[in-house]
Design a protein around this motif. Structure first.
Motif, mmCIF file in Angstrom:
data_model
loop_
_atom_site.group_PDB
_atom_site.id
_atom_site.type_symbol
_atom_site.label_atom_id
_atom_site.label_comp_id
_atom_site.label_asym_id
_atom_site.label_seq_id
_atom_site.Cartn_x
_atom_site.Cartn_y
_atom_site.Cartn_z
ATOM 1 N N TYR A 128 0.845 -1.187 0.000
ATOM 2 C CA TYR A 128 0.000 0.000 0.000
ATOM 3 C C TYR A 128 0.886 1.245 0.000
ATOM 4 N N TYR A 129 0.558 2.159 -0.926
ATOM 5 C CA TYR A 129 1.336 3.377 -1.110
ATOM 6 C C TYR A 129 0.485 4.598 -0.797
ATOM 7 N N CYS A 130 1.075 5.514 -0.087
ATOM 8 C CA CYS A 130 0.480 6.825 0.155
ATOM 9 C C CYS A 130 0.881 7.752 -0.985
ATOM 10 N N ALA A 131 0.012 8.670 -1.350
ATOM 11 C CA ALA A 131 0.302 9.593 -2.444
ATOM 12 C C ALA A 131 -0.260 10.964 -2.122
ATOM 13 N N ALA A 132 0.355 11.981 -2.731
ATOM 14 C CA ALA A 132 -0.087 13.365 -2.516
ATOM 15 C C ALA A 132 -0.002 14.142 -3.814
ATOM 16 N N ASP A 133 -0.946 15.053 -3.992
ATOM 17 C CA ASP A 133 -0.905 15.954 -5.146
ATOM 18 C C ASP A 133 -1.754 17.173 -4.826
ATOM 19 N N ALA A 134 -1.359 18.297 -5.404
ATOM 20 C CA ALA A 134 -2.140 19.510 -5.203
ATOM 21 C C ALA A 134 -3.480 19.424 -5.926
ATOM 22 N N GLY A 135 -3.568 18.581 -6.922
ATOM 23 C CA GLY A 135 -4.795 18.418 -7.688
ATOM 24 C C GLY A 135 -5.506 17.132 -7.325
ATOM 25 N N TYR A 136 -6.736 17.244 -6.858
ATOM 26 C CA TYR A 136 -7.469 16.057 -6.408
ATOM 27 C C TYR A 136 -7.682 15.074 -7.546
ATOM 28 N N MET A 137 -8.083 15.529 -8.700
ATOM 29 C CA MET A 137 -8.393 14.600 -9.801
ATOM 30 C C MET A 137 -7.133 13.960 -10.358
ATOM 31 N N LEU A 138 -6.020 14.678 -10.346
ATOM 32 C CA LEU A 138 -4.754 14.062 -10.766
ATOM 33 C C LEU A 138 -4.429 12.885 -9.860
ATOM 34 N N LEU A 139 -4.671 13.048 -8.571
ATOM 35 C CA LEU A 139 -4.400 11.971 -7.637
ATOM 36 C C LEU A 139 -5.356 10.800 -7.887
ATOM 37 N N VAL A 140 -6.637 11.077 -8.005
ATOM 38 C CA VAL A 140 -7.631 10.019 -8.208
ATOM 39 C C VAL A 140 -7.331 9.212 -9.459
ATOM 40 N N HIS A 141 -6.821 9.861 -10.483
ATOM 41 C CA HIS A 141 -6.514 9.185 -11.741
ATOM 42 C C HIS A 141 -5.098 8.629 -11.792
ATOM 43 N N GLY A 142 -4.457 8.539 -10.642
ATOM 44 C CA GLY A 142 -3.211 7.800 -10.531
ATOM 45 C C GLY A 142 -1.975 8.537 -10.991
ATOM 46 N N ARG A 143 -2.039 9.876 -11.002
ATOM 47 C CA ARG A 143 -0.888 10.661 -11.453
ATOM 48 C C ARG A 143 -0.437 11.679 -10.406
ATOM 49 N N PRO A 144 -0.291 11.237 -9.167
ATOM 50 C CA PRO A 144 0.149 12.193 -8.142
ATOM 51 C C PRO A 144 1.629 12.515 -8.278
ATOM 52 N N ASP A 145 2.006 13.655 -7.755
ATOM 53 C CA ASP A 145 3.402 14.075 -7.812
ATOM 54 C C ASP A 145 4.284 13.324 -6.827
ATOM 55 N N TYR A 146 3.711 12.916 -5.706
ATOM 56 C CA TYR A 146 4.517 12.358 -4.617
ATOM 57 C C TYR A 146 3.991 11.002 -4.174
ATOM 58 N N TRP A 147 4.954 10.125 -3.902
ATOM 59 C CA TRP A 147 4.654 8.764 -3.440
ATOM 60 C C TRP A 147 5.474 8.449 -2.194
ATOM 61 N N GLY A 148 4.888 7.627 -1.330
ATOM 62 C CA GLY A 148 5.658 7.053 -0.238
ATOM 63 C C GLY A 148 6.359 5.788 -0.710
ATOM 64 N N GLN A 149 7.056 5.154 0.223
ATOM 65 C CA GLN A 149 7.849 3.973 -0.132
ATOM 66 C C GLN A 149 7.026 2.682 -0.071
ATOM 67 N N GLY A 150 5.862 2.739 0.530
ATOM 68 C CA GLY A 150 4.981 1.579 0.585
ATOM 69 C C GLY A 150 5.085 0.805 1.874
ATOM 70 N N THR A 151 3.984 0.146 2.239
ATOM 71 C CA THR A 151 3.952 -0.726 3.397
ATOM 72 C C THR A 151 3.173 -1.982 3.016
ATOM 73 N N GLN A 152 3.691 -3.139 3.432
ATOM 74 C CA GLN A 152 3.099 -4.417 3.031
ATOM 75 C C GLN A 152 1.913 -4.760 3.922
ATOM 76 N N VAL A 153 0.823 -5.146 3.294
ATOM 77 C CA VAL A 153 -0.353 -5.684 3.995
ATOM 78 C C VAL A 153 -0.583 -7.088 3.466
ATOM 79 N N THR A 154 -0.622 -8.048 4.374
ATOM 80 C CA THR A 154 -0.849 -9.438 4.000
ATOM 81 C C THR A 154 -2.045 -9.961 4.781
ATOM 82 N N VAL A 155 -3.036 -10.477 4.050
ATOM 83 C CA VAL A 155 -4.244 -11.010 4.674
ATOM 84 C C VAL A 155 -4.278 -12.503 4.430
ATOM 85 N N SER A 156 -4.250 -13.274 5.497
ATOM 86 C CA SER A 156 -4.251 -14.727 5.388
ATOM 87 C C SER A 156 -5.682 -15.253 5.438
ATOM 88 N N SER A 157 -5.893 -16.357 4.731
ATOM 89 C CA SER A 157 -7.251 -16.937 4.688
ATOM 90 C C SER A 157 -7.451 -17.938 5.805
#
Length: 124
Positions: free
Chosen positions: A95-124
């Motif tokens: 899971y990645y955090c993202a930031a952008d000054a433009g809301y729609m740019l972020l929603v459409h997957g084109r944010p300016d800034y990304w975090g490094q990510g954190t792993q989420v694992t769901v076991s069955s």
């Protein structure tokens, strides 16, 4: 420039809950940015999960997480959260955090800034 650091990932059983946090830092005020979460499972593209406008007054969710995940933000703490309930094995991803000054740019997957990510694992 904005730096984003995620935390809160881990291993959880199906049906369980996790809360992810993303702490932002940088020269520009955090409250000027729309914030969001994306995820990427092995072999898949990075997909939109949720977004929140700078004021917190507008949110959007992927259909796959509606009713289970909630995005929120605390501008005083420069932090955005993703509360994940009723987790399923198919939620397993980085899971990645993202930031952008433009809301729609972020929603459409084109944010300016990304975090490094954190792993989420769901076991069955």
């Amino acid at each position: 420039q904005v730096q984003l650091v995620e935390s809160g990932g881990g291993l959880v059983q199906a049906g369980g809950s996790l809360r992810l946090s993303c702490a932002a830092s940088g020269r520009r005020s955090f409250s000027r940015y729309a914030m969001g979460w994306f995820r990427q499972a092995p072999g898949n593209e990075r997909d939109f999960v949720a977004a929140i406008a700078w004021s917190g007054g507008n949110t959007d969710y992927a259909d796959s997480v509606k009713g289970r995940f909630t995005i929120s933000r605390d501008n005083a703490k420069n932090t955005v959260y993703l509360q994940m309930n009723s987790l399923k094995p198919e939620d397993t991803a980085v899971y990645y955090c993202a930031a952008d000054a433009g809301y729609m740019l972020l929603v459409h997957g084109r944010p300016d800034y990304w975090g490094q990510g954190t792993q989420v694992t769901v076991s069955s």
